[in-house]
Design a protein around this motif. Structure first.
Motif, mmCIF file in Angstrom:
data_model
loop_
_atom_site.group_PDB
_atom_site.id
_atom_site.type_symbol
_atom_site.label_atom_id
_atom_site.label_comp_id
_atom_site.label_asym_id
_atom_site.label_seq_id
_atom_site.Cartn_x
_atom_site.Cartn_y
_atom_site.Cartn_z
ATOM 1 N N ARG A 1 0.812 -1.209 0.000
ATOM 2 C CA ARG A 1 0.000 0.000 0.000
ATOM 3 C C ARG A 1 0.847 1.261 0.000
ATOM 4 O O ARG A 1 0.485 2.289 -0.556
ATOM 5 N N SER A 2 1.983 1.211 0.671
ATOM 6 C CA SER A 2 2.865 2.389 0.721
ATOM 7 C C SER A 2 4.311 1.916 0.884
ATOM 8 O O SER A 2 4.557 0.839 1.410
ATOM 9 N N LEU B 1 3.213 0.353 -5.817
ATOM 10 C CA LEU B 1 2.057 0.389 -4.930
ATOM 11 C C LEU B 1 0.884 -0.308 -5.618
ATOM 12 O O LEU B 1 0.667 -0.137 -6.815
#
Lengths: 291, 291
Positions: free
Chosen positions: B10-11, B66
């Motif tokens: 996600r990050s 991502l």
């Protein structure tokens, strides 16, 4: 008593050495005992390794103590000989010349200098320690392959000027790093393809990239310091860095060198970084001089 | 539609990764096309190299973007096969297992896992990437000589625990660096002669000196950081440092590693410091596994 003005180490420099670190003393002309030669100094060599020898820090070469006569590489004429291998009038090279007009050197340290093929002082440069350092550090330790880009720092120095010429002769692509445009011009005249002025560069990494469009395969590092960073950041996979000298650290010789550590870059590029001392290659000097 | 909960990046973490960097998403069970295998995940391996892959920084392994499914080494059962080389029910290893129960992997990436000689998960440890890393970094890159002292950081880790045992078997003198006394006790049970706890040590350089009274000939560096300093300051002449990992830098992955640069020490000791990636040795895996 003939005068023999001699340079004596008076104090260990803490940063860049100055003339204050030495005293000039008049000493008697010594006599050669058995196994020694009395030589008249004709040429002395002042070399970067001496910075280590005038430091109290532990080093690869044994250090001078305060009050010691300064010694180094020299070329001179045999005045009197305590050895059947040498006779008066011969020209010899030794690493144990005093910084004085008349010195006694161990005959075992002396090598006869041929004065027919080259000026006698070449025994202190391209036919001597700097030339052999260039030869072995580039060809034996770095093991370059045909056409590879070889970046060389202190390129106009005693080692670098020879390393660049050897690189050119051996089919490599030599790139110089030096501190003035005049030095770089001279490097190009010697065979370097391109050059980077590390004193005027605003971005050393980018300038090395521009001078080495295919990256750096081999870096002959005579300086350490920021040039080392620029080389590491341009290093190709399986690049080789030979640490020959650290002259950029001469003004902070007794302090640790703080800066970027390139361990991740070493891993990613699978670089090989290797320290170099000429003495390790002594058994091959004759082969090298013949090459 | 069977559920297939899958970990998605996600990050990009800026220091140490946290669970916030991933999201668990339900995805459909995929189907294997020609040249692919649908595998049921039995074992996944979480390895230090993955820290590089979840960084946006340039690295030796291509990074995840991502939204990408996390991939890594795994062992699993073939559920359906689009390759004549594999059939359902077989146990295979691949570096392209998703972090999910059911994954499609390229058949070309899969290797059959023998489940008779060792637990299947050994294909991810001593019979797999960490074991081969230990083998090649120690024996091929460092080239140790009989009786030499081998310092190994992260000694109880996946690579270090194997490297210490190989060192013992090959007649070397392995010394462990690890972060707890329990780990060090376990290292000694595996064959390490001595150990240094880098977390409780008040003077890492002195403690390495005490643990390595004959100095360090080979340093298998899985960590970088202060342990690297302690090894460099204890390195013998002609010492070899293999940079296998830099896990001590995991919390500052995107920043340069600032610290002491050991270029003078590299020169003085004529050390060889070499980066290591296992992929470079792929052609010799079978020979290594047989040894």
């Amino acid at each position: 008593m003939a005068t023999n003005p001699s340079w004596i180490l008076r104090s260990h420099p803490s940063a860049m050495p100055t003339t204050e670190n030495w005293a000039l003393e008049d000493r008697p002309v010594p006599e050669a005992s058995d196994g020694e030669l009395l030589v008249k100094t004709l040429w002395l060599s002042v070399d970067p390794y001496m910075r280590g020898r005038i430091s109290p820090a532990k080093n690869y070469a044994a250090g001078f103590k305060l009050g010691d006569l300064m010694l180094g590489g020299g070329v001179g004429e045999v005045i009197s000989s305590g050895s059947s291998d040498f006779s008066p009038g011969q020209i010899v090279m030794s690493d144990y010349f005093g910084w004085q007009p008349f010195t006694v050197v161990p005959a075992s340290s002396a090598k006869l200098v041929a004065t027919t093929d080259a000026p006698m002082q070449a025994a202190l440069s391209y036919l001597g320690m700097p030339g052999l350092t260039a030869y072995f550090s580039l060809l034996k330790t770095a093991r370059p392959k045909q056409g590879e880009t070889v970046l060389i720092s202190a390129a106009s120095g005693a080692v670098g000027q020879i390393a660049g010429q050897i690189a050119r002769i051996k089919g490599l692509d030599p790139v110089a790093v030096a501190g003035t445009d005049e030095k770089l011009e001279w490097c190009k005249a010697l065979g370097y393809r391109a050059g980077v002025n590390h004193r005027t560069s605003a971005d050393l990494v980018a300038d090395v990239t521009a001078a080495c469009p295919n990256g750096v395969d081999v870096f002959i590092d005579n300086t350490a310091g920021p040039i080392h960073d620029a080389a590491m950041l341009n290093l190709n996979a399986f690049g080789r860095v030979v640490v020959v000298g650290t002259i950029a650290l001469a003004d902070r010789f007794d302090q640790p060198d703080i800066g970027v550590r390139h361990l991740r870059r070493t891993l990613i590029t699978r670089a090989r970084i290797e320290g170099f001392l000429l003495d390790d290659h002594a058994s091959e000097y004759e082969t090298a001089l013949a090459d």
